[in-house]
Design an enzyme around this catalytic site. Sequence first.
Site, PDB file in Angstrom:
ATOM      1  N   HIS A 138       0.806  -1.219   0.000  1.00 40.14           N
ATOM      2  CA  HIS A 138       0.000   0.000   0.000  1.00 40.14           C
ATOM      3  C   HIS A 138       0.842   1.273   0.000  1.00 40.14           C
ATOM      4  O   HIS A 138       0.344   2.349  -0.288  1.00 40.14           O
ATOM      5  CB  HIS A 138      -0.995   0.000   1.169  1.00 40.14           C
ATOM      6  CG  HIS A 138      -0.383   0.190   2.526  1.00 40.14           C
ATOM      7  ND1 HIS A 138      -0.085  -0.856   3.367  1.00 40.14           N
ATOM      8  CD2 HIS A 138      -0.028   1.308   3.184  1.00 40.14           C
ATOM      9  CE1 HIS A 138       0.419  -0.388   4.491  1.00 40.14           C
ATOM     10  NE2 HIS A 138       0.463   0.928   4.403  1.00 40.14           N
ATOM     11  N   ASP A 168       0.617  -7.975   1.890  1.00 34.54           N
ATOM     12  CA  ASP A 168       0.927  -6.543   1.858  1.00 34.54           C
ATOM     13  C   ASP A 168       2.433  -6.306   1.877  1.00 34.54           C
ATOM     14  O   ASP A 168       2.923  -5.368   2.494  1.00 34.54           O
ATOM     15  CB  ASP A 168       0.260  -5.806   3.020  1.00 34.54           C
ATOM     16  CG  ASP A 168       0.153  -4.301   2.763  1.00 34.54           C
ATOM     17  OD1 ASP A 168       0.417  -3.870   1.619  1.00 34.54           O
ATOM     18  OD2 ASP A 168      -0.177  -3.559   3.702  1.00 34.54           O
ATOM     19  N   SER A 247       4.599   2.817   7.840  1.00 35.28           N
ATOM     20  CA  SER A 247       4.290   1.604   7.088  1.00 35.28           C
ATOM     21  C   SER A 247       5.464   1.165   6.223  1.00 35.28           C
ATOM     22  O   SER A 247       6.045   1.976   5.506  1.00 35.28           O
ATOM     23  CB  SER A 247       3.064   1.836   6.201  1.00 35.28           C
ATOM     24  OG  SER A 247       1.914   2.005   6.968  1.00 35.28           O
TER      25      SER A 247
END
Length: 411
Positions: A138, A168, A247
């Site tokens: 992402h 992910d 992230s």
Amino acid sequence: MKLYSKHHLVFAAIGGALVAILVAVLVISALLFLGYTPAASEQTAQTAVSSKAPQSTEPVITPVDTAVLQTAAALAQQGYTQDETQNISVYQTYNDAVVNINTQVMAVNWFLEPVPQDGGSGSGSIIDDRGYVVTNVHVIENAYKIYISLSDGTQYEGKVIGTDAASDIAVIKFDPPAGVQLKTIPFGNSDTLKVGQKVLAIGNPFGFERTLTTGIVSGLGRPIKNSNNTIIRNMIQTDTAINPGNSGGPLLDTSGRMIGINTMIYSTSGSSAGVGFAVPINTAKRVVQDLITYGEVLRGSIDGNLVQLTSSISRYAGIPVSQGLLVSELSRKSKALQEGLLAGTEAVQYGSRYNRTTIYLGGDVITAIDGVSVATLADYYSLLEDKKPGDAIVLTIIRGKKEQQLRITLD
């Protein structure tokens, strides 16, 4: 020439021995501060990569950086606490291996012309000195261009090597100039984590580069649904602050080994205050190796069409359960078909008036895989996350009105 007596030589030898003992005590103290034990697990498997297509998939063994121990030994002499020693030594040793990732995406202006604009941002970890970086999908999703910024301020354009939405995890690469030695982070072992164990995160929250936060492992084995409605199992829960921009960055143990990839924060308020989650590094190891080798992750599956049950399908077909996966079709080459799994034979139209599809009733209904309940396709994909083609699983199925178990091999 200066002469020394026998007594001088004896005193010199004693003095040298005392100095050696003092150095050994300092090093041992540093080892204890870091929770270091001289076990075989000191060495961690790092994925083998190359500047082009990988020439080998054999793991490169990367020992824990002795710089952590050396830094800790020096700090021990300066009066820092054990906690401070761990934080400072890990950060000083590995913050240079954390990168800031910024992207540009392609948009359309009022004249329907494509124009680039700023996309997302996040963090990543350099895992090989040839420029391979692991991050989250992402972070780079829909990117037109990817820019990777290092700790010295230099910036490089990156390219996508492979992405895996199910975990992910993404691997990107940049090409460092000849002679530049990149700092890398060694992989640890997430299977040995304990709730309560101290962990550290390094990332770029809100654009503040290489920020350190600390916390503990708050939980293990958490199944979490991501923004793509994919369930990622065995996530590490932590109270370490993970904010926008963190992230893709590393979650580290007190020896500086990467034991997770920071992925998301769960918050009921929509703010950054919440519970953080990281993908365990043992999942990432396999995913990263496949992405570098094949550009995708090779997972075992049932070669066919599985339909998620609804109450209307169950009522219409007379199926005694309302949750599970209906085996609608199976490929002729499917190992599951050869091993006894039955597909449907009665063709019916299913869906809305403008979006109908053909499914086949009468086949087996899968309700569990290896004893774990399966209610949705997301459950199915999640349970096969760590399975490879050729692996065997045990299905719990409903055939007719009876429940039975069937062992099959994944395609």
